[in-house]
Scaffold this motif. Sequence first.
Motif, short mmCIF file in Angstrom:
data_model
loop_
_atom_site.label_atom_id
_atom_site.label_comp_id
_atom_site.label_asym_id
_atom_site.label_seq_id
_atom_site.Cartn_x
_atom_site.Cartn_y
_atom_site.Cartn_z
N ARG A 27 4.48 19.36 -1.18
CA ARG A 27 4.45 17.99 -1.84
C ARG A 27 5.06 17.12 -1.13
NH1 ARG A 27 5.94 16.89 -7.28
NH2 ARG A 27 6.32 19.10 -7.33
N THR A 28 6.47 17.54 -1.06
CA THR A 28 7.34 16.47 -0.33
C THR A 28 7.28 16.37 1.11
OG1 THR A 28 9.11 17.94 -0.36
CG2 THR A 28 8.90 16.71 -2.41
N ALA A 29 6.38 17.26 1.78
CA ALA A 29 6.24 17.00 3.12
C ALA A 29 5.52 15.95 3.51
CB ALA A 29 5.49 18.34 3.72
N PHE A 30 4.68 15.26 2.47
CA PHE A 30 3.90 14.05 2.71
C PHE A 30 4.45 12.61 2.19
CE2 PHE A 30 1.25 17.86 2.76
CZ PHE A 30 0.40 17.67 3.93
N GLY A 31 4.25 11.84 2.96
CA GLY A 31 4.54 10.42 2.42
C GLY A 31 3.06 9.70 2.52
N VAL A 32 2.82 9.01 1.50
CA VAL A 32 1.23 8.26 1.41
C VAL A 32 1.61 7.06 1.06
CG1 VAL A 32 -1.14 8.62 0.71
CG2 VAL A 32 0.50 10.54 0.46
N VAL A 33 0.70 6.02 1.75
CA VAL A 33 0.47 4.52 1.56
C VAL A 33 -0.93 4.05 1.29
CG1 VAL A 33 1.21 2.35 2.18
CG2 VAL A 33 2.48 4.27 3.17
N PHE A 34 -1.13 3.51 0.32
CA PHE A 34 -2.51 3.31 0.16
C PHE A 34 -2.65 1.86 0.35
CE2 PHE A 34 -1.77 6.94 -2.97
CZ PHE A 34 -2.73 7.78 -2.41
N GLN A 35 -3.90 1.40 0.53
CA GLN A 35 -4.38 0.07 0.59
C GLN A 35 -3.89 -1.03 -0.37
OE1 GLN A 35 -8.72 -0.67 1.20
NE2 GLN A 35 -8.63 -2.75 0.89
N GLN A 36 -4.19 -0.63 -1.76
CA GLN A 36 -4.12 -1.47 -2.92
C GLN A 36 -2.55 -1.18 -3.38
OE1 GLN A 36 -6.14 -3.80 -4.10
NE2 GLN A 36 -8.32 -2.93 -4.00
N GLN A 56 3.88 -4.17 -0.38
CA GLN A 56 3.34 -2.90 0.46
C GLN A 56 4.51 -2.46 1.31
OE1 GLN A 56 1.69 -0.68 0.33
NE2 GLN A 56 -0.49 -1.19 1.56
N ARG A 57 5.66 -3.20 1.82
CA ARG A 57 6.80 -2.94 2.32
C ARG A 57 7.43 -1.79 1.51
NH1 ARG A 57 8.60 -6.57 6.49
NH2 ARG A 57 6.89 -8.41 6.76
N ALA A 58 7.54 -2.21 0.17
CA ALA A 58 8.31 -1.45 -0.72
C ALA A 58 7.69 0.11 -0.96
CB ALA A 58 8.38 -2.04 -2.13
N GLU A 107 -5.63 2.74 5.02
CA GLU A 107 -6.02 1.26 5.18
C GLU A 107 -4.66 0.54 4.78
OE1 GLU A 107 -8.36 -0.10 6.21
OE2 GLU A 107 -10.34 0.75 5.65
N MET A 108 -3.34 0.90 5.17
CA MET A 108 -2.27 0.35 4.68
C MET A 108 -2.13 -1.13 4.83
SD MET A 108 1.79 1.44 6.18
CE MET A 108 1.48 0.81 7.84
N THR A 109 -2.91 -1.59 6.01
CA THR A 109 -2.44 -3.11 6.20
C THR A 109 -4.08 -4.00 5.91
OG1 THR A 109 -3.46 -2.79 8.61
CG2 THR A 109 -0.96 -2.48 8.14
N ALA A 110 -4.93 -3.39 5.19
CA ALA A 110 -6.02 -4.08 5.20
C ALA A 110 -6.00 -5.31 4.45
CB ALA A 110 -7.19 -3.01 4.52
N MET A 111 -4.97 -5.38 3.41
CA MET A 111 -4.93 -6.69 2.70
C MET A 111 -3.98 -7.58 3.28
SD MET A 111 -6.76 -5.56 -0.04
CE MET A 111 -6.13 -6.51 -1.60
N LEU A 112 -3.33 -7.34 4.28
CA LEU A 112 -2.26 -8.21 4.75
C LEU A 112 -2.50 -8.89 5.84
CD1 LEU A 112 0.34 -5.14 4.51
CD2 LEU A 112 -0.35 -6.76 2.75
N ASP A 113 -1.68 -9.99 5.97
CA ASP A 113 -1.78 -10.82 7.15
C ASP A 113 -1.40 -10.25 8.46
OD1 ASP A 113 1.13 -11.98 8.07
OD2 ASP A 113 1.16 -11.50 5.87
N ALA A 114 -1.48 -10.43 9.49
CA ALA A 114 -1.34 -10.20 10.89
C ALA A 114 0.11 -9.83 10.97
CB ALA A 114 -1.89 -10.86 12.12
N SER A 115 1.00 -10.57 10.84
CA SER A 115 2.46 -10.42 11.14
C SER A 115 2.95 -9.17 10.23
CB SER A 115 3.10 -11.69 10.62
OG SER A 115 4.44 -11.57 11.17
N THR A 116 2.58 -9.47 8.75
CA THR A 116 3.20 -8.10 7.83
C THR A 116 2.50 -7.09 8.54
OG1 THR A 116 3.30 -9.82 6.17
CG2 THR A 116 3.35 -7.51 5.66
N ALA A 117 1.25 -6.98 8.86
CA ALA A 117 0.48 -5.64 9.42
C ALA A 117 1.41 -5.22 10.38
CB ALA A 117 -0.75 -5.86 9.58
N ALA A 118 1.58 -5.96 11.33
CA ALA A 118 2.46 -5.52 12.69
C ALA A 118 3.94 -4.96 12.27
CB ALA A 118 2.46 -6.55 13.69
N ALA A 119 4.47 -5.56 11.26
CA ALA A 119 5.72 -5.25 10.87
C ALA A 119 5.76 -3.98 10.24
CB ALA A 119 6.61 -6.30 9.99
#
Lengths: 343, 217
Positions: free
Chosen positions: B78-87, B146-148, B165-177
């Motif tokens: 289980r802990t081998a994975f880190g997951v980030v979702f869109q929302q 989303q950074r958190a 879809e980690m960056t789908a809701m974010l502005d371009a700069s935050t997405a790139a960061a």
Amino acid sequence: MSTGIGPGPAGTATGPAPRPAPVLSVRDLSVRFLMPAGRRVAAVTGARFDVLPGECLALIGESGCGKSVLASALLGLLPGNAQTAGSAFLGGLDLLTAGERTLARTVRGRLIGLVPQSPAAHLTPVRTVRSQLEETVAALTATRGRAALRTAAEAAAERAAFPATHLDRYPHELSGGLAQRAATALALVGDAPLLLADEPTTGLDRDLVDRTVDELRRHVDDPGGTEGAGRALLMITHDLAAAERIADRVAVMYAGRIVELADATAFFGTPGPRHPYSRGLLEALPDRAFRPVPGMPPKLGDLPDGCAFAPRCARATDLCTGQAPPSGEVACHHPHVPEDVRA
Amino acid sequence: MLELRSITAGYTRNAPVVRDVSLTLAPGASVGLLGPSGCGKSTLARVAALLHRPEAGSVLLDGEPVRRWRHSAPRDQRTAFGVVFQQARLSADPRLPLTGLIAEPLRATGRAREIPGRIAELAPAVGLTPDLLTRRPHEVSDGQLQRACLARALVLRPRVLVCDEMTAMLDASTAAALVAAVEDYRAATGAALLAVGHDRTLLRRWCDRTVHWDELT
Ligand code: SF4
């Protein structure tokens, strides 16, 4: 509807084409939130812009920059602890001083059609699209009688390219694209001169983004209804590709201020943006440098005296930290000029 | 190494949204999975992260077949994975300040001692300033939240990152960061990445290899 301040209808004048009277004219609009312990949050400061008939102005910026607060101010939907200053004229009516009764009866739906961020949430889940459209037609137009309402609702659906075959469905039975069209159909019912689209493409696939904004563009260009001049569209978005696709002009917002107001072709093409933040935002795109603007925006409750972008700006000088940038098309002490852009 | 073999998965019986899909993620590799919304790619991502049990097919982590899912999966899997979702807002407990949010997986695995050290490393890595760490989700922007969420996904030092879809809701700069933060982590640890999304330009720029959902089904 005439605003009474502009020149006559386009085409009757000789000489340089007259600038049509703006549909929306915002002057020195500020919004402050009063927080506990006397704190004040400067959510919007000194916003100034016009939106002309047949024109799309895209208001771009990252989340929390104040663009949604600005939209709420125009719709009279700010929370009770908000204070506004300045003016926002839609025709002869100042939206900032209009009472809730006027806003509810004549502004929302009739003068401003709202295309919401999340159509699925905006539609009433327990009612079919048809019944929501009929209700809105009854509320916003003079149409009366079952048969007439039905016809008008179908016409409204057709204008937004919502298929008649899906009118009897419930919102949860619609794809994201169709839900967006249903919401757009509702926004168009009142034939409002101003459309306000608040992040209309969030969460949509690129193809659907393109289709959604193309449809919005079509409603801007459509001469019907608004005495041939076309509607005005204010689109609030963080999606630069969507903005590039449909905007005539771009307003970039940072830390509550509009820092650049530019022609969209020049902004997205050459010579490109002039404000360092706008340039950074475009450079962050994956088909450009894919490089983020370093750092993060300041807290709106604790803005510095000088330029709010100074801590993140490679061009900053002592002047920037000491003195607020000039207001105007580019709010910057050292904007990029077309020469160094070409270099 | 993560192998998905002939996965069929869905939420109601006899109506799978993923049908017989296979995908391999080599150690340290990054794969972008491109497809329209609703195509089933998010479901496959959840299967890959052991969050959703498939109806048929097998998942192998470093050659070891996965037999149990979600909370009953063995801890080391289980802990081998880190997951980030869109929302970010849907996946963040609104009562916790950002530090609590980031530290949650450490607490859940009995490693609360490591919290201060990991927060001190991760906050600058994802671009969170100290004043933001004490705020709750409703007091920060979508991008900051989303950074958190990315920091939380990294807190147990996963070998595989799944970004849906980690960056789908974010502005371009935050997405790139955020993408840069993921890539810094991968460069330092050799972790693999499965990035799921609909933005062709983004995934092609971000990942070594991009596969379209249609090629898998
Ligand atoms: S005013 Fe100065 S700090 Fe602000 S954007 Fe312009 S150059 Fe940068």
